[in-house]
Design a protein around this motif. Structure first.
Motif, short mmCIF file in Angstrom:
data_model
loop_
_atom_site.label_atom_id
_atom_site.label_comp_id
_atom_site.label_asym_id
_atom_site.label_seq_id
_atom_site.Cartn_x
_atom_site.Cartn_y
_atom_site.Cartn_z
N TYR A 167 0.84 -1.22 0.00
CA TYR A 167 0.00 0.00 0.00
C TYR A 167 0.87 1.26 0.00
O TYR A 167 0.70 2.16 -0.82
N TYR A 168 1.86 1.31 0.92
CA TYR A 168 2.71 2.51 0.98
C TYR A 168 3.47 2.71 -0.31
O TYR A 168 3.73 3.82 -0.75
N CYS A 169 3.82 1.60 -0.93
CA CYS A 169 4.66 1.67 -2.14
C CYS A 169 3.85 2.13 -3.34
O CYS A 169 4.29 2.94 -4.14
N ASN A 170 2.59 1.67 -3.44
CA ASN A 170 1.86 1.88 -4.69
C ASN A 170 0.54 2.65 -4.57
O ASN A 170 0.03 3.11 -5.60
N TYR A 171 -0.02 2.77 -3.34
CA TYR A 171 -1.36 3.38 -3.25
C TYR A 171 -1.50 4.44 -2.16
O TYR A 171 -2.59 4.90 -1.89
N TYR A 172 -0.42 4.79 -1.52
CA TYR A 172 -0.48 5.68 -0.35
C TYR A 172 -1.26 6.97 -0.66
O TYR A 172 -0.97 7.67 -1.63
N LYS A 173 -2.22 7.30 0.15
CA LYS A 173 -3.08 8.48 0.03
C LYS A 173 -3.51 8.69 -1.42
O LYS A 173 -3.40 9.79 -1.98
N GLN A 174 -3.99 7.67 -2.06
CA GLN A 174 -4.26 7.69 -3.50
C GLN A 174 -5.34 8.71 -3.89
O GLN A 174 -5.45 9.08 -5.05
N LEU A 175 -6.12 9.19 -2.95
CA LEU A 175 -7.16 10.18 -3.29
C LEU A 175 -6.73 11.60 -2.94
O LEU A 175 -7.45 12.55 -3.21
N ALA A 176 -5.54 11.73 -2.32
CA ALA A 176 -5.12 13.08 -1.91
C ALA A 176 -4.80 13.93 -3.14
O ALA A 176 -4.46 13.41 -4.20
N ALA A 177 -4.86 15.24 -2.96
CA ALA A 177 -4.61 16.17 -4.08
C ALA A 177 -3.15 16.02 -4.55
O ALA A 177 -2.86 15.96 -5.74
N LEU A 178 -2.25 15.96 -3.56
CA LEU A 178 -0.83 15.87 -3.91
C LEU A 178 -0.41 14.40 -4.04
O LEU A 178 -0.69 13.59 -3.16
N GLU A 179 0.29 14.06 -5.10
CA GLU A 179 0.81 12.70 -5.33
C GLU A 179 1.88 12.43 -4.27
O GLU A 179 2.84 13.18 -4.15
N SER A 180 1.73 11.38 -3.49
CA SER A 180 2.78 11.12 -2.47
C SER A 180 3.10 9.63 -2.35
O SER A 180 3.68 9.19 -1.38
N SER A 181 2.72 8.83 -3.38
CA SER A 181 3.10 7.41 -3.30
C SER A 181 4.51 7.26 -3.86
O SER A 181 5.12 8.19 -4.33
N MET A 182 5.01 6.04 -3.82
CA MET A 182 6.36 5.68 -4.29
C MET A 182 7.46 6.43 -3.52
O MET A 182 8.57 6.58 -4.01
#
Ligand code: AKB
Length: 341
Positions: A167-182
């Motif tokens: 999840y942290y690697c590929n989907y973290y906060k996937q709905l947030a405005a700012l991209e923060s996965s990977m």
């Protein structure tokens, strides 16, 4: 202020940590360590700084965050299978909440330094489970995506820890405005039972193998707590450490999976006893079955299919059963207890 990134090892005082610190030092990688206990004297001089504390203590993690830039984490801290069955809530707290703390720590590290943090996560064959011994025997070498039905709290924790890492690697906060996965480049290894010449394990159910060998070398009697025909995969500790370092160095684009099986050899207790008696003819090794621990061993696979690790990043253990015992364990353990090879 540019700071040279360092490696962080949690649970550094354990069996894997002992060998990993020595190897990283030889590679010239600066590292810091975290464990509940102070670092052993022979390792203290090899690390830049040791933090004595818990992965559950967010204040210590915040302090590390302010003091170091970290680009690689080996998250070794865990409560193993046997110990976890006596304190399942503590096992959950350390293995799951502690892992979540470390993933969040890695995320913050990645965000504050503008690059991803490689996160190595030792999972385990304990994530597997079978309805009965017949199903285990029929399954033979299991691949990663089958029989994920653990019967120990440790196995449940490790399976969920793998999912959290994905999840942290590929989907973290996937709905947030700012991209923060990977920001967290999570990589998991499902280790078999590990056998070290330098240290003795504690709290595991696969401990019977190292315990037998060390007892024979020390001239102590030992009763194995599982049947002679019990069979699970094992690996010599140097190969376990090399597989962690190898997976850590592979470009992400070469990985087809987030979590990999790694294997080396899968002996029965009887096969290991035969090798031990050949080396220590006077060894006093008996059998006193602990039915409850036997049931855990019977729930773990006979062996693992590690073809994905071999194909994606060239996993190739140095030691098979005979060479692990004859070329690594016996000479190193004898040297340790008797000063002779
Ligand atoms: C244990 O026995 O709990 C560990 C493992 C196989 O993950 N050594």
């Amino acid at each position: 202020m540019s700071r040279k990134p360092v490696v962080l090892i949690t649970g550094a005082g354990g069996e894997i940590g002992h060998g990993l610190i020595q190897k990283l030092q030889l590679m010239g990688r600066p590292m810091i360590t975290l464990d509940l206990v102070p670092i052993a004297g022979d390792l203290a001089g090899l690390v830049r700084q040791h933090y004595t504390g818990s992965i559950l203590d967010k204040q210590i993690l915040d302090r590390i965050l302010t003091e170091y830039e970290i680009d690689l984490i080996f998250h070794l801290a865990a409560v193993l299978s046997t110990r976890g069955e006596f304190a399942p809530i503590i096992a959950h707290q350390v293995n799951v909440e502690g892992t979540l703390n470390m993933l969040e720590f890695a995320q913050h590290q990645g965000e504050s330094h503008g690059r991803s943090v490689t996160f190595l996560y030792p999972s385990s064959i304990a994530v597997y489970g079978f309805a009965n011994l017949q199903e285990k025997n029929r399954a033979g070498k299991v691949c990663e995506d089958l029989y994920n039905h653990p019967i120990t709290m440790y196995g449940c924790n490790k399976l969920y820890g793998e999912q959290l890492g994905n999840y942290y690697c590929n989907y973290y906060k996937q709905l947030a405005a700012l991209e923060s996965s990977m920001r967290v480049d999570f990589r998991g290894l499902r280790f078999p039972g590990l056998i070290s010449a330098q240290t003795l394990p504690s709290g595991g159910t696969s401990d019977y193998a190292p315990e037998m060998i060390h007892a024979a070398a020390m001239g102590k009697s030992y009763d194995c707590f599982v049947r002679d025909n019990s069979k699970i995969p094992f690996m010599a500790m140097p190969d376990a450490i090399d597989s962690l370092l190898q997976l850590a160095s592979v470009p992400r684009k070469d990985l087809s999976r987030v979590v990999y099986n790694v294997g080396a050899f899968a002996p029965s207790v009887e096969q290991m006893k035969k090798l031990i008696f050949e080396e220590f003819p006077l060894a006093q090794i008996g059998t006193k079955i602990d039915e409850k621990r036997q049931r855990i061993i019977d729930s773990w696979p006979e062996d693992v299919d590690d073809s994905a690790a071999r194909n994606d990043w060239g996993h190739a253990p140095r030691y098979d059963l005979n060479s692990a015992f004859r070329d690594y364990l016996f000479p190193k353990i004898k040297e340790q207890y008797h000063g002779t090879k």
